[in-house]
Scaffold this motif. Structure first.
Motif: not given
Length: 132
Positions: A50-69
């Motif tokens: 949801l965050l990835t798609e929202t930021f992409r629609l807002a014009g950002f280049d997005v990378t998404a990951v699921g852990t701190g490492v």
């Protein structure tokens, strides 16, 4: 018989109308700015998507990951302009990830993501931090 037949004078063909000029957009002056790179870190896949798609629609280049490492590895490899961090991750606390980045010399702005959150507020906050 009478003399040669006379034909009425035919006017020459009128010139074809000139084609209308095609407007050409003015060249963009200066370099075109690349979209800001945002690293989204959340262990819940549906929230991350949801965050990835929202930021992409807002014009950002997005990378998404699921852990701190994964966040730390990605931040070192890609140098994001901003990191959106879930407060609670399975391997690190979001604040710990932010501290490790700072201690390593990565002065990247961080938005800690409380839950629940408003997408509009998060996007607004990211834009404000990137504009500063």
């Amino acid at each position: 018989m009478t003399g040669p037949a006379s034909f009425p004078e035919v006017p020459p063909n009128p010139p074809a109308p000139a084609p209308a000029p095609v407007p050409v957009p003015a060249p963009v002056s200066g370099p075109v700015a690349a979209p800001a790179r945002v690293l989204v870190v959340d262990d819940e896949q549906d929230v991350r998507e949801l965050l990835t798609e929202t930021f992409r629609l807002a014009g950002f280049d997005v990378t998404a990951v699921g852990t701190g490492v994964a966040a730390l590895n990605t931040a070192y490899a890609e140098t994001p302009d901003l990191v959106v961090l879930d407060v609670r991750l399975p391997d690190f606390d979001g604040a710990d990830v932010a501290r490790i980045l700072r201690d390593a010399g990565r002065e990247v702005p961080v938005v800690l993501l409380p839950k629940p959150f408003s997408l509009e507020n998060v996007v607004t906050r990211v834009r404000e931090m990137l504009a500063a």
